[in-house]
Design an enzyme around this catalytic site. Structure first.
Site, PDB file in Angstrom:
ATOM      1  N   ASP A  28      -3.950  -9.738  12.803  1.00 40.58           N
ATOM      2  CA  ASP A  28      -4.120  -8.337  13.210  1.00 40.58           C
ATOM      3  C   ASP A  28      -3.157  -8.079  14.370  1.00 40.58           C
ATOM      4  OD1 ASP A  28      -5.007  -5.924  14.489  1.00 40.58           O
ATOM      5  OD2 ASP A  28      -6.777  -6.068  13.197  1.00 40.58           O
ATOM      6  N   ILE A  29      -2.112  -7.325  14.083  1.00 40.71           N
ATOM      7  CA  ILE A  29      -1.041  -7.141  15.064  1.00 40.71           C
ATOM      8  C   ILE A  29      -1.543  -6.349  16.266  1.00 40.71           C
ATOM      9  CG2 ILE A  29       1.283  -6.202  15.402  1.00 40.71           C
ATOM     10  CD1 ILE A  29       1.622  -6.712  12.307  1.00 40.71           C
ATOM     11  N   LYS A  47     -13.680   0.597  15.983  1.00 36.19           N
ATOM     12  CA  LYS A  47     -12.373  -0.060  15.806  1.00 36.19           C
ATOM     13  C   LYS A  47     -11.671  -0.209  17.161  1.00 36.19           C
ATOM     14  CE  LYS A  47     -10.592   0.463  11.694  1.00 36.19           C
ATOM     15  NZ  LYS A  47      -9.999   1.145  10.535  1.00 36.19           N
ATOM     16  N   LYS A  67       8.990 -17.015 -10.526  1.00 39.01           N
ATOM     17  CA  LYS A  67       8.267 -15.889 -11.112  1.00 39.01           C
ATOM     18  C   LYS A  67       7.101 -16.400 -11.971  1.00 39.01           C
ATOM     19  CE  LYS A  67       8.772 -12.047 -14.174  1.00 39.01           C
ATOM     20  NZ  LYS A  67       9.391 -11.690 -15.418  1.00 39.01           N
ATOM     21  N   LYS A 118     -10.720  -3.889  18.431  1.00 42.93           N
ATOM     22  CA  LYS A 118      -9.311  -4.313  18.537  1.00 42.93           C
ATOM     23  C   LYS A 118      -8.840  -4.391  19.977  1.00 42.93           C
ATOM     24  CE  LYS A 118      -8.200  -3.136  13.907  1.00 42.93           C
ATOM     25  NZ  LYS A 118      -7.126  -3.403  12.964  1.00 42.93           N
ATOM     26  N   ASN A 127       0.842  -1.204   0.000  1.00 40.85           N
ATOM     27  CA  ASN A 127       0.000   0.000   0.000  1.00 40.85           C
ATOM     28  C   ASN A 127       0.873   1.248   0.000  1.00 40.85           C
ATOM     29  OD1 ASN A 127       0.529   0.843   2.854  1.00 40.85           O
ATOM     30  ND2 ASN A 127      -0.323  -1.195   3.221  1.00 40.85           N
ATOM     31  N   ASP A 148      -3.971  -6.095   4.888  1.00 35.91           N
ATOM     32  CA  ASP A 148      -4.982  -6.950   5.520  1.00 35.91           C
ATOM     33  C   ASP A 148      -4.906  -8.390   5.009  1.00 35.91           C
ATOM     34  OD1 ASP A 148      -6.160  -5.062   7.217  1.00 35.91           O
ATOM     35  OD2 ASP A 148      -7.221  -4.157   5.523  1.00 35.91           O
TER      36      ASP A 148
HETATM   37  N1  CTP Z   1      -3.473  -3.177  12.112  1.00 43.13           N
HETATM   38  C1  CTP Z   1      -2.664  -4.211  12.514  1.00 43.13           C
HETATM   39  N2  CTP Z   1      -2.656  -5.370  11.830  1.00 43.13           N
HETATM   40  C2  CTP Z   1      -3.460  -5.563  10.764  1.00 43.13           C
HETATM   41  C3  CTP Z   1      -4.304  -4.504  10.338  1.00 43.13           C
HETATM   42  C4  CTP Z   1      -4.274  -3.327  11.034  1.00 43.13           C
HETATM   43  O1  CTP Z   1      -1.928  -4.051  13.495  1.00 43.13           O
HETATM   44  N3  CTP Z   1      -3.420  -6.698  10.123  1.00 43.13           N
HETATM   45  C5  CTP Z   1      -3.491  -1.938  12.898  1.00 43.13           C
HETATM   46  C6  CTP Z   1      -2.916  -0.723  12.219  1.00 43.13           C
HETATM   47  O2  CTP Z   1      -1.549  -0.587  12.499  1.00 43.13           O
HETATM   48  C7  CTP Z   1      -3.742   0.388  12.852  1.00 43.13           C
HETATM   49  C8  CTP Z   1      -5.063  -0.254  13.136  1.00 43.13           C
HETATM   50  O3  CTP Z   1      -4.823  -1.639  13.143  1.00 43.13           O
HETATM   51  O4  CTP Z   1      -3.203   0.794  14.080  1.00 43.13           O
HETATM   52  C9  CTP Z   1      -6.175   0.036  12.181  1.00 43.13           C
HETATM   53  O5  CTP Z   1      -5.783  -0.087  10.857  1.00 43.13           O
HETATM   54  P1  CTP Z   1      -6.823   0.158   9.695  1.00 43.13           P
HETATM   55  O6  CTP Z   1      -6.186  -0.125   8.394  1.00 43.13           O
HETATM   56  O7  CTP Z   1      -7.503   1.473   9.889  1.00 43.13           O
HETATM   57  O8  CTP Z   1      -7.909  -0.925  10.067  1.00 43.13           O
HETATM   58  P2  CTP Z   1      -8.225  -2.336   9.548  1.00 43.13           P
HETATM   59  O9  CTP Z   1      -8.094  -3.295  10.661  1.00 43.13           O
HETATM   60  O10 CTP Z   1      -7.468  -2.644   8.316  1.00 43.13           O
HETATM   61  O11 CTP Z   1      -9.768  -2.170   9.281  1.00 43.13           O
HETATM   62  P3  CTP Z   1     -10.565  -1.678   7.961  1.00 43.13           P
HETATM   63  O12 CTP Z   1      -9.609  -1.851   6.814  1.00 43.13           O
HETATM   64  O13 CTP Z   1     -11.715  -2.587   7.940  1.00 43.13           O
HETATM   65  O14 CTP Z   1     -10.931  -0.268   8.241  1.00 43.13           O
END
Ligand code: CTP
Length: 411
Positions: free
Chosen positions: A305-306, A338, A287, A342, A209, A277
């Protein structure tokens, strides 16, 4: 306040050097201990004798002087200081710092420095406005150099404009602010994630990203500047490693999680990374080639999700866990859910709609969402966001340490 603080003062060539003598007097009055370096050009404006008398200490200027080097090697000069102050910082010295030159004692010391650096630029208004100077400043500030001034007004060259060195009182205030900030998180440990993750498709392609890592790196820099022992687990970014921070480079979300878990225990975890994600279910060992049957179908699996995993730990959960909510609509509502989903203590909500330019940009507008309410911050630079967050973290951890165990208030 500055009693026994060890400052290395570097004086470069400029009319403003006479104001540095006043700064030295005031630093000494407050009990700071000073060691000084003068560039060759500085000798045209002040004498080593006046600087030595006012600072009550040695003044160095020769890189290859046998006596000076044997007394105090240039590496030791910065090792023994807590802060390096460059005043005045001429356009020439700033340019040499940005380039990493080490052609004299001042620049060699700055290049070998492992300490925070504060610069007080002073120059003609055209020199200050020149894109080269501005680019050099941006480079230096990107590396964590602190700047005070310059102010605007009548300049020594007779022209009027920006370029006047900050007054001794302002530089003194910046030095005091630095030392008081550096105590805020003393003895604390912090973990920060930053940047994007890269999820490989095959040996040459990946899914990622647009995260620049600027905000996460600025937070790590601010926590370290506030005295916290800081580990920054970062995906690939173009950002320089922040000063005083232990950087752990990673690529994938799985690696990021492992490195975060390996960095525990900490007092505060700030998850600013834009973690992908999804990962590719089966990474191709070779490749992928174009085939007659058309484009390959990529199958995705959800990444760990960390933030949720660190916040949900039964043992070793950091007392304060902070996440970001990057949203393009319904900012507050999404951020609140969120936070609950989380299990973290605070969420920094930011609007990442394309028109706001947050991704890759230098500024950010944050709403801090806590259990007991929200705080809307004005638009500020990512560095300022880091500093404000460090202050809020310090206040919350201090409060937490004061409250009797078992009666922990929601942070
Ligand atoms: N985050 C994480 N690990 C993931 C996804 C997100 O630790 N696999 C953490 C990001 O570092 C941030 C928070 O979660 O602090 C939210 O990230 P965001 O991209 O806004 O949320 P998502 O969980 O991806 O939710 P969505 O895309 O549905 O909004």
């Amino acid at each position: 306040m500055l009693q026994d603080r060890r400052i290395l003062l570097i004086v470069s060539g400029g009319i403003a050097a006479y104001k540095t003598l006043e700064l030295v007097r005031r630093l000494r009055e407050r009990g700071a201990s000073l060691c000084s370096i003068m560039t060759a050009a500085a000798h045209h404006f002040v004498t080593p004798l006046s600087l030595a008398s006012l600072s009550e200490n040695k003044v160095y200027s020769e890189l290859f002087s046998l006596t000076q080097e044997s007394e105090m090697g240039h590496i030791r000069l910065s090792r023994e200081a807590e802060l390096i102050v460059v005043a005045p910082a001429s356009a020439d010295l700033l340019a040499r710092m940005a380039l990493g030159l080490a052609s004299d004692l001042a620049t060699a010391t700055l290049l070998a420095a492992d300490k925070p650096i504060l610069v007080a630029p002073a120059m003609n208004a055209m020199m200050w406005a020149h894109p080269a100077t501005q680019a050099n400043l941006a480079t230096l500030e990107g590396r964590g150099v602190i700047r005070v001034g310059p102010g605007a007004g009548e300049l020594a060259c007779g022209e009027v404009g920006a370029g006047r060195m900050a007054e001794p009182g302002e530089i003194l205030a910046a030095i005091e602010a630095f030392f008081s900030r550096s105590q805020l998180l003393k003895g604390r440990k912090a973990l920060v994630t930053s940047g994007p993750t890269r999820e490989p498709i095959d040996p040459v392609r990946y899914l990622s990203n647009r995260s620049s890592g600027k905000q996460g790196h600025a937070i790590a820099a601010a926590l370290a500047a506030a005295g916290a022992k800081t580990v920054l687990v970062s995906g690939p970014t173009a950002e320089p490693d922040p000063a005083g921070v232990t950087v752990v480079p990673v690529e994938t979300a799985a690696e990021m999680l492992r490195s975060c878990e390996g960095s525990l225990p900490v007092d505060v975890a700030v998850m600013a990374a834009a973690v992908s994600d999804w990962a590719i279910a089966a990474v191709a060992p070779q490749k992928l080639k174009k085939t007659e049957s058309g484009a390959p179908r990529l199958s995705l699996v959800e990444n760990p999700d960390i933030l949720a995993s660190i916040a949900g730990r039964a043992s070793g959960r950091p007392p304060l866990v902070i996440g970001f909510a990057a949203e393009t609509q319904n900012l507050l509502e999404n951020a609140r859910s969120k936070r609950a989903r989380k299990g973290c203590d605070w969420i920094l909500a930011n609007d990442v709609s394309a028109e706001r330019g947050t991704f890759g940009g230098d500024s950010n507008r944050i709403t801090l969402v806590r259990a007991d309410g929200i705080e809307e911050w004005p638009e500020m630079t990512k560095r300022e966001v880091g500093q404000r967050l460090a202050e809020r973290i310090a206040a919350a951890l201090a409060e937490e340490s004061r409250s009797p165990s078992g009666a922990r208030k929601p942070l």
